[in-house]
Scaffold this motif. Sequence first.
Motif, short mmCIF file in Angstrom:
data_model
loop_
_atom_site.label_atom_id
_atom_site.label_comp_id
_atom_site.label_asym_id
_atom_site.label_seq_id
_atom_site.Cartn_x
_atom_site.Cartn_y
_atom_site.Cartn_z
N GLY A 13 14.45 4.02 6.21
CA GLY A 13 15.32 3.16 7.02
C GLY A 13 16.69 3.80 7.14
N LEU A 14 17.70 2.96 7.40
CA LEU A 14 19.05 3.50 7.60
C LEU A 14 19.57 4.17 6.34
CD1 LEU A 14 20.21 0.45 9.62
CD2 LEU A 14 20.19 2.78 10.47
N ALA A 15 19.39 3.54 5.19
CA ALA A 15 19.93 4.11 3.94
C ALA A 15 19.17 5.36 3.53
CB ALA A 15 19.86 3.06 2.84
N GLU A 34 7.74 7.06 3.75
CA GLU A 34 7.91 5.91 4.66
C GLU A 34 6.53 5.33 4.95
OE1 GLU A 34 10.24 3.83 6.13
OE2 GLU A 34 8.33 2.96 6.79
N MET A 35 6.38 4.04 4.74
CA MET A 35 5.03 3.45 4.86
C MET A 35 4.59 3.23 6.31
SD MET A 35 5.52 -0.42 3.53
CE MET A 35 6.53 -1.64 4.38
N SER A 55 19.28 -6.89 16.03
CA SER A 55 20.27 -6.58 17.06
C SER A 55 20.39 -5.05 17.23
CB SER A 55 21.60 -7.17 16.59
OG SER A 55 22.67 -6.47 17.13
N VAL A 125 4.50 3.61 -0.95
CA VAL A 125 4.62 3.88 -2.39
C VAL A 125 4.32 2.58 -3.11
CG1 VAL A 125 6.22 4.53 -4.24
CG2 VAL A 125 6.37 5.65 -2.02
N SER A 143 7.84 -3.47 0.39
CA SER A 143 6.43 -3.92 0.38
C SER A 143 6.10 -4.64 -0.94
CB SER A 143 5.49 -2.72 0.56
OG SER A 143 5.41 -1.98 -0.63
N GLN A 341 20.29 -2.06 1.79
CA GLN A 341 20.38 -3.52 1.65
C GLN A 341 19.89 -4.00 0.28
OE1 GLN A 341 21.15 -5.49 4.64
NE2 GLN A 341 20.38 -7.51 4.10
N GLY A 347 23.83 -5.66 6.20
CA GLY A 347 24.12 -5.12 7.52
C GLY A 347 23.69 -3.67 7.67
N TYR A 348 23.50 -3.28 8.93
CA TYR A 348 23.04 -1.91 9.22
C TYR A 348 24.00 -0.86 8.67
CZ TYR A 348 20.13 -3.99 13.01
OH TYR A 348 19.25 -4.70 13.76
C1 LIG Z 1 14.73 -9.75 9.79
C2 LIG Z 1 16.02 -9.02 9.56
C3 LIG Z 1 16.94 -8.88 10.59
C4 LIG Z 1 18.14 -8.19 10.39
N1 LIG Z 1 19.01 -8.08 11.42
C5 LIG Z 1 20.16 -7.39 11.26
C6 LIG Z 1 21.06 -7.24 12.36
O1 LIG Z 1 20.81 -7.68 13.46
N2 LIG Z 1 22.22 -6.55 12.14
C7 LIG Z 1 22.52 -6.00 10.93
O2 LIG Z 1 23.58 -5.35 10.81
N3 LIG Z 1 21.68 -6.13 9.87
C8 LIG Z 1 20.51 -6.82 10.00
N4 LIG Z 1 19.65 -6.98 8.95
C9 LIG Z 1 20.05 -6.53 7.62
C10 LIG Z 1 19.90 -5.04 7.24
O3 LIG Z 1 21.10 -4.44 7.53
C11 LIG Z 1 18.81 -4.26 7.86
O4 LIG Z 1 17.61 -4.79 7.39
C12 LIG Z 1 18.90 -2.73 7.54
O5 LIG Z 1 17.90 -2.12 8.29
C13 LIG Z 1 18.75 -2.40 6.06
O6 LIG Z 1 18.71 -0.99 5.90
P1 LIG Z 1 17.85 -0.35 4.72
O7 LIG Z 1 17.82 1.11 4.93
O8 LIG Z 1 18.32 -0.87 3.43
O9 LIG Z 1 16.37 -0.95 4.93
P2 LIG Z 1 15.37 -0.72 6.15
O10 LIG Z 1 16.09 -0.28 7.36
O11 LIG Z 1 14.52 -1.95 6.21
O12 LIG Z 1 14.49 0.51 5.65
C14 LIG Z 1 13.59 0.40 4.58
C15 LIG Z 1 12.36 1.23 4.94
O13 LIG Z 1 11.52 1.29 3.78
C16 LIG Z 1 10.18 1.19 4.19
N5 LIG Z 1 9.42 0.71 3.02
C17 LIG Z 1 9.44 -0.50 2.44
N6 LIG Z 1 8.62 -0.52 1.37
C18 LIG Z 1 8.08 0.71 1.27
C19 LIG Z 1 7.15 1.32 0.37
N7 LIG Z 1 6.62 0.65 -0.63
N8 LIG Z 1 6.79 2.62 0.57
C20 LIG Z 1 7.33 3.36 1.60
N9 LIG Z 1 8.19 2.81 2.50
C21 LIG Z 1 8.58 1.52 2.32
C22 LIG Z 1 10.22 0.24 5.38
O14 LIG Z 1 9.10 0.41 6.21
C23 LIG Z 1 11.53 0.64 6.06
O15 LIG Z 1 11.32 1.58 7.07
C24 LIG Z 1 18.44 -7.66 9.11
C25 LIG Z 1 17.52 -7.80 8.06
C26 LIG Z 1 16.32 -8.47 8.28
C27 LIG Z 1 15.35 -8.61 7.15
#
Ligand SMILES: Cc1cc2nc3c(=O)[nH]c(=O)nc-3n(C[C@H](O)[C@H](O)[C@H](O)COP(=O)(O)OP(=O)(O)OC[C@H]3O[C@@H](n4cnc5c(N)ncnc54)[C@H](O)[C@@H]3O)c2cc1C
Length: 442
Positions: A13-15, A34-35, A55, A125, A143, A341, A347-348
């Motif tokens: 994801g983003l992080a 990435e799953m 968004s 994973v 997951s 997150q 947030g993104y």
């Molecule tokens: C429904 C929802 C809506 C949101 N809307 C917004 C918004 O509009 N604006 C905003 O700023 N923030 C929003 N957020 C909050 C948050 O900022 C985003 O979810 C952001 O994408 C988090 O970044 P991340 O990298 O932590 O996680 P993610 O971007 O979710 O990336 C995590 C990745 O890990 C993968 N993953 C998970 N488990 C496993 C595993 N076991 N093995 C391998 N891969 C795995 C997932 O498929 C995903 O691709 C929202 C959150 C949710 C839940």
Amino acid sequence: MTSLPSVVIIGGGLAGCEAAWQLVKRGLRVRLFEMKPTRFSPAHTSANLAELVCSNSFRASSISNAAGLLKEEMRRLDSITMLAADKTTVPAGRALAVDRQRFSQTVEEYLTEKKPLFELIRKEVTTLPEERPLLIASGPLTSDALTEALKKMLRQDYLYFYDAISPLVFAETIDYSHAFWASRYDEGADYLNLPLDEKQYDRFWRALVEADQVPPHPFEEQRYFEGCLPIEVMAKRGRDTLRFGPMKPVGLKEPTTGRRPFAVVQLRRENVEGSLFNMVGFQTRLRWKEQEKVFRLIPGLDKAEFARYGSIHRNTFINSPSLLTRSLALRHEEGIFFAGQITGVEGYIESAAMGLLAGLSIIFYLRRQDFVPPPPTTAMGALLQYITKANKKEFQPMNVNFGLFPPLDGNVPARERGHIYARRALDELEKWKGKVWSVLEG
Ligand SMILES: Cc1cc2nc3c(=O)[nH]c(=O)nc-3n(C[C@H](O)[C@H](O)[C@H](O)COP(=O)(O)OP(=O)(O)OC[C@H]3O[C@@H](n4cnc5c(N)ncnc54)[C@H](O)[C@@H]3O)c2cc1C
């Protein structure tokens, strides 16, 4: 640096992508799991990395806004999120919005260009890998299998599945002439109490039951716990429910009349500086505009500005203040880092920012050097400070806002504050960057 071990990252994801970028662009090897597309969370739909699940906006552009400042800091630190965002913008007034498809593709292309340093493994994973360093960036919808593995490693008390966030109000926007300091039953003066008479309460209650709320996602429906019901759900149960819940006046007396108020809203200090107040028990799914409209009906909050709006949603996050150091590393397990997150930012851009810091911190770890965290006067540092130093017992996710920054010296007029915070932050960021880059490039 290629003789060093590969860094294993869970979550593209983003992080996860931001951390991977910081590592591969400095010659380190990354194995990113990435799953998708084998398995999708209930909110993810595209096979691309760095998917924006809702968004397409990264919020305000101006650096006089904390979200804009965070983006500018990330630009200065060669963030892949910002590189891709600036290349794929769509018009959105004062906000930075992107074409979500092109944004994700651009992130993926930049990373793929770094092959063979960058290895993408499309697989879920399900157990924690043995390799170190390991970065967990699996996001708010981690997951189920991985969640189970994390539960075991961290103990369940430190892992949460929902957030129930109450709004935060900037202290300087409260009208204190209606307020009094007291804890219930005269046990101290920890709360700022906003009393309502019957007429004011009825007006507020009616507005609350009629207000528009964000509909829950199908995977979130009917999963509220009785202990943290949205305030509007409580209000709909009956006119007096709130008076027996978060607005109960028991144990409180108005200093001017010596009588118990009809109802009370309690505000609690959110930070040591006292620049932010939390509306106790006011977790809500109301739309942001509705929150402003309805909560400004509370006496003392008629001109309130909100640093954070209330929300309730499915969110896997850890108790970072108990578990993480300021290097985003687990205290009790060598070589395991967290970002995104799942660390309790919201947030993104906040998630990507924590990925960026985790990437840099892992380089320091591999070089056996102590990571130098960014100072709390910067947006990155303020967020890091929050997730690692906030109150452990009441830890809830947070988006970036100026209330997290150390206060400014002197009495600065409100309209100039954002610019002054920004100038101070960018000066400090450049000094910090100078120190960190000299280690990274040395
Ligand atoms: C429904 C929802 C809506 C949101 N809307 C917004 C918004 O509009 N604006 C905003 O700023 N923030 C929003 N957020 C909050 C948050 O900022 C985003 O979810 C952001 O994408 C988090 O970044 P991340 O990298 O932590 O996680 P993610 O971007 O979710 O990336 C995590 C990745 O890990 C993968 N993953 C998970 N488990 C496993 C595993 N076991 N093995 C391998 N891969 C795995 C997932 O498929 C995903 O691709 C929202 C959150 C949710 C839940």
